[in-house]
Design a protein around this motif. Structure first.
Motif, PDB file in Angstrom:
ATOM      1  N   GLU A  50       3.691   4.362  10.767  1.00 23.65           N
ATOM      2  CA  GLU A  50       3.723   2.799  12.166  1.00 23.65           C
ATOM      3  C   GLU A  50       4.639   2.258  12.647  1.00 23.65           C
ATOM      4  O   GLU A  50       6.028   2.764  12.270  1.00 23.65           O
ATOM      5  N   GLU A  51       4.177   1.821  14.287  1.00 24.87           N
ATOM      6  CA  GLU A  51       5.742   0.879  14.649  1.00 24.87           C
ATOM      7  C   GLU A  51       6.274   0.434  13.219  1.00 24.87           C
ATOM      8  O   GLU A  51       7.516   0.586  13.292  1.00 24.87           O
ATOM      9  N   ASP A  52       6.298  -0.571  12.959  1.00 19.64           N
ATOM     10  CA  ASP A  52       6.429  -1.885  11.881  1.00 19.64           C
ATOM     11  C   ASP A  52       5.998  -1.517  10.257  1.00 19.64           C
ATOM     12  O   ASP A  52       6.669  -2.090   9.762  1.00 19.64           O
ATOM     13  N   ARG A  53       5.231  -0.486  10.407  1.00 22.92           N
ATOM     14  CA  ARG A  53       5.410  -0.224   8.612  1.00 22.92           C
ATOM     15  C   ARG A  53       5.090   1.482   7.934  1.00 22.92           C
ATOM     16  O   ARG A  53       4.519   1.943   8.993  1.00 22.92           O
ATOM     17  N   GLU A  54       4.763   1.017   6.878  1.00 17.86           N
ATOM     18  CA  GLU A  54       4.647   2.810   6.591  1.00 17.86           C
ATOM     19  C   GLU A  54       3.678   2.295   5.078  1.00 17.86           C
ATOM     20  O   GLU A  54       4.424   1.211   4.135  1.00 17.86           O
ATOM     21  N   HIS A  55       3.379   3.779   4.777  1.00 19.08           N
ATOM     22  CA  HIS A  55       2.746   2.661   2.809  1.00 19.08           C
ATOM     23  C   HIS A  55       1.752   4.289   2.826  1.00 19.08           C
ATOM     24  O   HIS A  55       2.015   5.850   3.243  1.00 19.08           O
ATOM     25  N   VAL A  56       2.870   4.669   1.991  1.00 17.71           N
ATOM     26  CA  VAL A  56       2.538   5.879   1.014  1.00 17.71           C
ATOM     27  C   VAL A  56       2.393   6.051  -0.876  1.00 17.71           C
ATOM     28  O   VAL A  56       2.268   4.986  -1.277  1.00 17.71           O
ATOM     29  N   ASN A  57       0.831   6.470  -1.191  1.00 20.49           N
ATOM     30  CA  ASN A  57       0.362   6.126  -2.201  1.00 20.49           C
ATOM     31  C   ASN A  57       0.196   8.269  -2.218  1.00 20.49           C
ATOM     32  O   ASN A  57      -0.192   9.058  -2.123  1.00 20.49           O
ATOM     33  N   ASP A 110      11.258  -4.422   8.198  1.00 20.01           N
ATOM     34  CA  ASP A 110      12.695  -4.287   7.281  1.00 20.01           C
ATOM     35  C   ASP A 110      12.484  -4.403   5.529  1.00 20.01           C
ATOM     36  O   ASP A 110      13.845  -4.086   4.899  1.00 20.01           O
ATOM     37  N   GLU A 111      11.218  -5.040   4.742  1.00 22.72           N
ATOM     38  CA  GLU A 111      10.892  -5.201   3.754  1.00 22.72           C
ATOM     39  C   GLU A 111      10.534  -3.972   3.415  1.00 22.72           C
ATOM     40  O   GLU A 111       9.195  -2.982   3.757  1.00 22.72           O
ATOM     41  N   ARG A 112      10.962  -3.209   1.934  1.00 22.09           N
ATOM     42  CA  ARG A 112      10.575  -2.144   1.483  1.00 22.09           C
ATOM     43  C   ARG A 112       9.830  -2.873   0.352  1.00 22.09           C
ATOM     44  O   ARG A 112      10.160  -3.379  -0.633  1.00 22.09           O
ATOM     45  N   TYR A 113       8.559  -2.265  -0.551  1.00 16.58           N
ATOM     46  CA  TYR A 113       7.891  -2.472  -1.617  1.00 16.58           C
ATOM     47  C   TYR A 113       7.615  -1.020  -2.222  1.00 16.58           C
ATOM     48  O   TYR A 113       7.516   0.153  -1.477  1.00 16.58           O
ATOM     49  N   GLY A 114       6.799  -1.567  -3.816  1.00 22.87           N
ATOM     50  CA  GLY A 114       6.890  -0.653  -3.674  1.00 22.87           C
ATOM     51  C   GLY A 114       5.857  -0.358  -5.381  1.00 22.87           C
ATOM     52  O   GLY A 114       6.331  -1.865  -5.551  1.00 22.87           O
ATOM     53  N   GLY A 115       5.850   1.194  -6.078  1.00 19.15           N
ATOM     54  CA  GLY A 115       5.394   0.068  -7.708  1.00 19.15           C
ATOM     55  C   GLY A 115       4.612   1.254  -8.247  1.00 19.15           C
ATOM     56  O   GLY A 115       4.162   2.171  -7.940  1.00 19.15           O
ATOM     57  N   PHE A 116       4.271   1.377  -9.520  1.00 21.50           N
ATOM     58  CA  PHE A 116       3.198   2.058 -10.117  1.00 21.50           C
ATOM     59  C   PHE A 116       2.069   1.216 -10.990  1.00 21.50           C
ATOM     60  O   PHE A 116       2.485   1.185 -12.037  1.00 21.50           O
ATOM     61  N   PHE A 117       0.709   1.741 -10.297  1.00 19.31           N
ATOM     62  CA  PHE A 117      -0.585   0.943 -10.893  1.00 19.31           C
ATOM     63  C   PHE A 117      -0.963   2.178 -11.856  1.00 19.31           C
ATOM     64  O   PHE A 117      -1.648   3.240 -12.185  1.00 19.31           O
ATOM     65  N   PRO A 118      -1.956   0.554 -12.175  1.00 16.98           N
ATOM     66  CA  PRO A 118      -1.853  -0.683 -13.096  1.00 16.98           C
ATOM     67  C   PRO A 118      -0.444  -1.951 -13.422  1.00 16.98           C
ATOM     68  O   PRO A 118      -0.348  -3.113 -14.080  1.00 16.98           O
ATOM     69  N   LEU A 119       0.527  -0.427 -14.130  1.00 17.35           N
ATOM     70  CA  LEU A 119       1.673  -1.320 -15.183  1.00 17.35           C
ATOM     71  C   LEU A 119       2.334  -1.910 -13.887  1.00 17.35           C
ATOM     72  O   LEU A 119       2.999  -3.090 -14.913  1.00 17.35           O
ATOM     73  N   TYR A 120       3.409  -1.846 -12.705  1.00 18.06           N
ATOM     74  CA  TYR A 120       4.020  -2.825 -11.538  1.00 18.06           C
ATOM     75  C   TYR A 120       4.303  -2.917 -10.401  1.00 18.06           C
ATOM     76  O   TYR A 120       3.908  -1.533 -10.835  1.00 18.06           O
TER      77      TYR A 120
END
Length: 424
Positions: free
Chosen positions: A97-104, A115-125
């Protein structure tokens, strides 16, 4: 009468060596094995009935694949791909979307909020930003440890949901005891979900299922053997209701009128906005809703859950009507277009289901519009068409007949042999 043989049709059927996308005003009918038609720059090719279909607007290999200019389906409903959302459950999802994106991708995830990015590997971190109702979520070896932030308030969980703590705001050892408080209220529980005590704009005293009492500035509720026997009184809006016992007997008056003697009779009226009546559920249900702001009125009658007639009227004109006689027949009228299907085995009205599965389950269908009427049986094995100027019908490759003003035509073997003559 003049006999004739169409060489291009013969070549198309025997060798498919002529580029069918470029043919104009051509028809080859060996339905349901093969059906090809092109006219006015558009084309349509069907192989093996509804399984393989290629047209100017879409391509389909049902039920594995469907694609048009807006979206692509793979094994619908598992896979669906558009410009903004892509998924193949449970392997992969992507939302842009315009202000966000998400990938699984299985256990891996990543995303962006502004402008903030995030991520991880569930359930480790991992870390989430503005997901699941929180500004931020962090976890390590979930559910061993996690922390959340919402409106500047931090909360910490160990072995979620057992131990949870937020300084000065929340504490719980689930399900034994816990509390949550803000400037406006405090809610304590013990042996959740049985004992509750809350003070603030809403007061609650409950030892479930034996007793429940809640009250506020304009209302109060009381229940014994909750939720079986309840009584509620509200002054804004004016409403009094009682269940004795739920869900079998209920009355309400004030903002809306309701009487339930389930399953024998149930009625509810909310002015001109909504009316509903059920008799011998699931035998009969009738409801009417009206939105004065949009000028939309919807009326639905349902018999045995799946047999339904519904009408939608917008600005005084009926713009949609549906009739279902399950599992035999379904008709859908929208604006000036009417569609019908036989049989109607799975009563789903989702567009994706209509694209990918409905053609496989339909033995006969029809369409009527101001320009054309069409009836198809066994995937065009029998095909009838009627327009303002001409009408025609065909029985696969065996026989066809066309009638136009001043002209008649009879054809055999996909019109490889045909006769045409003038007629008054």
């Amino acid at each position: 009468m003049q006999p004739g043989i169409s060489a291009s049709r013969l070549l198309l059927f025997l060798a498919i060596c002529v580029p069918w996308q470029n043919l104009s005003a051509a028809t080859v009918n060996f339905a349901p094995l093969l059906f090809y038609e092109s006219s006015a720059g558009e084309h349509e090719l069907s192989l093996a009935g509804p399984f393989l279909e290629f047209t100017s607007g879409f391509s389909a290999f049902r039920p594995l694949y469907y694609s048009d200019e807006n979206e692509t389906d793979l094994l619908y409903p598992l896979g669906r791909f558009t410009s903004e959302r892509r998924r193949f459950i449970p392997l992969f999802t992507r939302v842009e979307e315009e202000d966000r994106e998400h990938v699984n991708a299985l256990l891996f995830f990543s995303g962006r909020y502004e402008d903030e990015r995030y991520g991880g590997f569930f359930p480790l971190y991992g870390t989430f930003s503005h997901r699941f109702g929180y500004d931020r979520i962090r976890f390590v070896l979930w559910p061993l440890y996690s922390e959340t932030t919402n409106s500047g308030i931090d909360a910490y969980s160990v072995l979620w949901p057992v131990f949870r703590y937020s300084p000065g705001r929340e504490f719980q050892i689930f399900p034994l005891y816990g509390y949550e408080k803000t400037l406006n209220y405090r809610h304590d529980f013990a042996l959740w979900p049985f004992i509750h005590f809350r003070r603030g704009a809403q007061h609650i005293n409950a030892v479930l299922p034996f007793f429940y009492h809640s009250s506020g500035d304009t209302y109060w509720n009381i229940a014994v053997l909750w939720p079986l026997f309840t009584y509620s009184r509200d002054t804004s809006p004016e409403l009094t209701s009682a269940n004795f016992p739920w869900p079998l007997l209920r009355t309400a008056s004030g903002a809306y009128e309701e009487l339930k003697i389930f399953p024998f009779y149930w009625s509810r009226t909310q002015g001109d906005a909504y009316r509903m009546k059920i008799i011998l559920w699931p035998l009969y249900k009738h409801d009417v809703s009206f939105s004065p702001d949009a000028g939309v009125r919807e009326e639905r009658t349902t018999v045995f859950l799946f047999n339904r007639k519904s009408t939608r009227v917008s600005q005084g004109d009926a713009d949609s009507e549906q009739l279902t006689v399950w599992p035999l027949w379904h008709r859908h009228v929208h604006d000036d277009r009417t569609l019908w299907y036989f049989p109607w085995i799975i009563p789903i009205h989702d567009d994706g289901f209509r694209r990918n599965w409905l053609p496989l389950l339909t033995l006969a269908s029809g369409e009527t519009s101001p320009e054309l009427s069409e009836v198809s049986v066994l995937w065009r094995t029998f095909l009838y068409r009627n327009s303002d100027s001409c009408s025609s019908f065909s029985l696969s490759f065996l026989f066809s007949y066309e009638r136009c003003p001043g002209y008649r035509r009879v054809g055999f073997f996909s019109d490889l042999i045909r006769w045409g003559w003038t007629a008054p």
